[in-house]
Design an enzyme around this catalytic site. Structure first.
Site, PDB file in Angstrom:
ATOM      1  N   TYR A  51       0.799  -1.230   0.000  1.00 52.01           N
ATOM      2  CA  TYR A  51       0.000   0.000   0.000  1.00 52.01           C
ATOM      3  C   TYR A  51       0.831   1.279   0.000  1.00 52.01           C
ATOM      4  O   TYR A  51       0.284   2.361   0.175  1.00 52.01           O
ATOM      5  CB  TYR A  51      -0.978  -0.020   1.186  1.00 52.01           C
ATOM      6  CG  TYR A  51      -2.090  -1.023   0.990  1.00 52.01           C
ATOM      7  CD1 TYR A  51      -1.825  -2.389   0.998  1.00 52.01           C
ATOM      8  CD2 TYR A  51      -3.407  -0.612   0.780  1.00 52.01           C
ATOM      9  CE1 TYR A  51      -2.829  -3.323   0.800  1.00 52.01           C
ATOM     10  CE2 TYR A  51      -4.415  -1.551   0.585  1.00 52.01           C
ATOM     11  CZ  TYR A  51      -4.119  -2.898   0.600  1.00 52.01           C
ATOM     12  OH  TYR A  51      -5.119  -3.816   0.397  1.00 52.01           O
TER      13      TYR A  51
ATOM     14  N   LYS B 280       2.594 -15.773   2.729  1.00 52.43           N
ATOM     15  CA  LYS B 280       2.662 -16.615   1.528  1.00 52.43           C
ATOM     16  C   LYS B 280       4.140 -16.889   1.248  1.00 52.43           C
ATOM     17  O   LYS B 280       4.633 -16.736   0.127  1.00 52.43           O
ATOM     18  CB  LYS B 280       1.966 -15.870   0.374  1.00 52.43           C
ATOM     19  CG  LYS B 280       1.734 -16.682  -0.875  1.00 52.43           C
ATOM     20  CD  LYS B 280       0.768 -17.842  -0.706  1.00 52.43           C
ATOM     21  CE  LYS B 280       0.751 -18.708  -1.965  1.00 52.43           C
ATOM     22  NZ  LYS B 280       0.136 -20.019  -1.761  1.00 52.43           N
TER      23      LYS B 280
ATOM     24  N   ASP C 135      -3.732 -18.713   1.616  1.00 55.54           N
ATOM     25  CA  ASP C 135      -4.789 -19.431   0.903  1.00 55.54           C
ATOM     26  C   ASP C 135      -5.419 -20.496   1.807  1.00 55.54           C
ATOM     27  O   ASP C 135      -6.650 -20.651   1.853  1.00 55.54           O
ATOM     28  CB  ASP C 135      -4.265 -20.033  -0.408  1.00 55.54           C
ATOM     29  CG  ASP C 135      -2.912 -20.726  -0.245  1.00 55.54           C
ATOM     30  OD1 ASP C 135      -2.197 -20.438   0.743  1.00 55.54           O
ATOM     31  OD2 ASP C 135      -2.557 -21.564  -1.101  1.00 55.54           O
TER      32      ASP C 135
ATOM     33  N   ASP D 239      -6.543  -6.979   4.539  1.00 54.84           N
ATOM     34  CA  ASP D 239      -7.668  -6.316   3.881  1.00 54.84           C
ATOM     35  C   ASP D 239      -8.665  -7.362   3.383  1.00 54.84           C
ATOM     36  O   ASP D 239      -9.875  -7.279   3.618  1.00 54.84           O
ATOM     37  CB  ASP D 239      -7.101  -5.502   2.691  1.00 54.84           C
ATOM     38  CG  ASP D 239      -8.111  -4.566   2.084  1.00 54.84           C
ATOM     39  OD1 ASP D 239      -9.234  -4.460   2.625  1.00 54.84           O
ATOM     40  OD2 ASP D 239      -7.792  -3.931   1.060  1.00 54.84           O
TER      41      ASP D 239
ATOM     42  N   ASP E 287     -12.702  -8.774   5.150  1.00 58.17           N
ATOM     43  CA  ASP E 287     -14.026  -8.822   4.532  1.00 58.17           C
ATOM     44  C   ASP E 287     -14.624 -10.224   4.642  1.00 58.17           C
ATOM     45  O   ASP E 287     -15.819 -10.383   4.880  1.00 58.17           O
ATOM     46  CB  ASP E 287     -13.949  -8.387   3.062  1.00 58.17           C
ATOM     47  CG  ASP E 287     -14.086  -6.870   2.921  1.00 58.17           C
ATOM     48  OD1 ASP E 287     -13.748  -6.159   3.885  1.00 58.17           O
ATOM     49  OD2 ASP E 287     -14.541  -6.398   1.856  1.00 58.17           O
TER      50      ASP E 287
END
Ligand code: ATP
Length: 360
Positions: free
Chosen positions: A146, A197, A229, A253, A257
């Site tokens: 970001y 990851k 994942d 992020d 959700d």
């Protein structure tokens, strides 16, 4: 009585509606634990930007940094500002310039019917009803992908190349991992999960190393690790196993959700942006929701629960628990806006929750 000074930026779309509906309940809860709140309403948002060209002036930034106990923000985003530059300056500006490195997002199921997963244990014949989802996510809030680092080449051609760089630095990775463990210990949680990851992105080995080093200082807390994942899969398969999850900016992020949907969606998802010792920025997870803005049907529960996070952070855990309990009661009693299948209006739900606190 302790006097709190809280800046309010209602912002855009449903932001001002949900914030105003939540304020009376937050005030009552604070009062019950010995705090009064002076709300300082600030005009920043799309309307103000379109009228004046001003996003967040330096003087206002300095004021928010030095003179208030917390910032309570509704939502940013307006179709009349397609480049979203006001939101970038206000929301991201505050997050970055105040170095609010912890994005804290609780995922707690407040009523069984808000969980979209089938009731596994009921199916297994245990006789116990309802899922028990109750974990928090610590998302790194100041670096990762970001920072906008990278490059573009041959834009608009068949050879276009876009490179986005992910920044992981030891001090920043370490402090978010430490924050997760500190919170776990302070809140009697026994397990912290880290997701990265590192099998595909060698830079993420830094997360592995620091998770081990920092975690070793918390022998009372179990550490475990998932690739992101696999974590997403496990969050859907058996979210009950998680207590505290810490991860980077992008993964945080995305999984917040996912976490929000496990417990009822955007209408009930709260978040805090924190830097211990400084004023935090507290905002519902949802955005400005332009399609429903001005209709009086937005769910104010996310804003009330955000108020609970704010009071807990300011040292009023009983007040926070009261707000939490009042939202649970409202859900039980069917005081629900259309996003949760009801027909109540924003102001009605806010009023009901405040009345409940008055009589509880
Ligand atoms: P942003 O990118 O600014 O975070 P978004 O595009 O993810 O925003 P939101 O503005 O949060 O989306 O909302 C998406 C949809 O979710 C809305 O159009 C609305 O239908 C629903 N929604 C979000 N928040 C609420 C709420 N508090 N009450 C009811 N519905 C909501």
């Amino acid at each position: 009585m302790k006097a709190l000074r809280i800046a309010v930026i209602g912002g855009d779309g449903i932001g001002p509606e949900v914030i105003e509906a939540a304020i009376p309940a937050i005030e009552l809860a604070a009062k019950s634990e010995g705090a009064t709140i002076a709300w300082e309403r600030l005009p920043y948002g799309a309307d103000h930007y379109l009228k004046t060209g001003e996003t967040l002036p330096d003087a206002a930034f300095a004021h928010l940094k030095n003179a208030v106990d917390a910032i309570f923000l509704g939502a940013m985003g307006d179709p009349r500002v397609p480049g979203n530059e006001h939101a970038r300056d206000i929301l991201l500006g505050l997050r970055f310039r105040l170095d609010l490195y912890i994005n804290f997002r609780p995922c707690t199921l407040l009523h069984p019917d808000l969980c979209p997963l089938k009731d596994q244990r009921e199916n297994e014949g245990t006789g116990e009803r309802g899922r028990q989802v109750d974990f928090v996510i610590f998302r790194e809030n100041t670096e990762g992908l970001y920072l906008g680092r990278g490059s573009s080449k041959n834009v608009g051609t068949a050879d276009e190349e876009q490179i986005a760089e992910e920044v992981n630095t030891a001090p920043k990775v370490e402090r978010i991992i430490r924050a997760a463990f500190d919170w776990a210990r302070a809140n009697k949680r026994t397990r912290v999960t880290m997701a990265d990851k590192s099998n595909a992105i060698p830079a993420h080995r830094l997360w592995q190393r620091l998770f081990g080093e920092v975690g070793a200082k918390y022998p009372d807390i179990t550490r475990d690790h998932f690739y992101i994942d696999a974590l997403a899969m496990q969050m859907v398969k058996s979210p009950e196993q998680f207590q505290v999850i810490v991860t980077n900016n992008l993964f945080g992020d995305i999984i917040s959700d996912l976490g929000a949907q496990l417990v009822g969606g955007l209408g009930v998802a709260a978040s805090a942006n924190l830097h211990p010792g400084l004023a935090g920025l507290f905002e519902p997870v949802h955005g400005s929701a332009p399609p429903i803005a001005g209709k009086g049907i937005a769910n104010p529960m996310a804003a009330v629960l955000t108020g609970a996070l704010m009071l807990a952070d300011l040292g009023f855990p009983k007040a926070a628990a009261l707000l939490d309990g009042a939202v649970r009661a409202a859900l039980r009693e069917g005081q629900r806006t259309p996003d949760l299948g009801g027909s109540a209006r924003t102001a009605d739900v806010g009023r009901w929750i405040a009345d409940y606190l008055r009589t509880a």
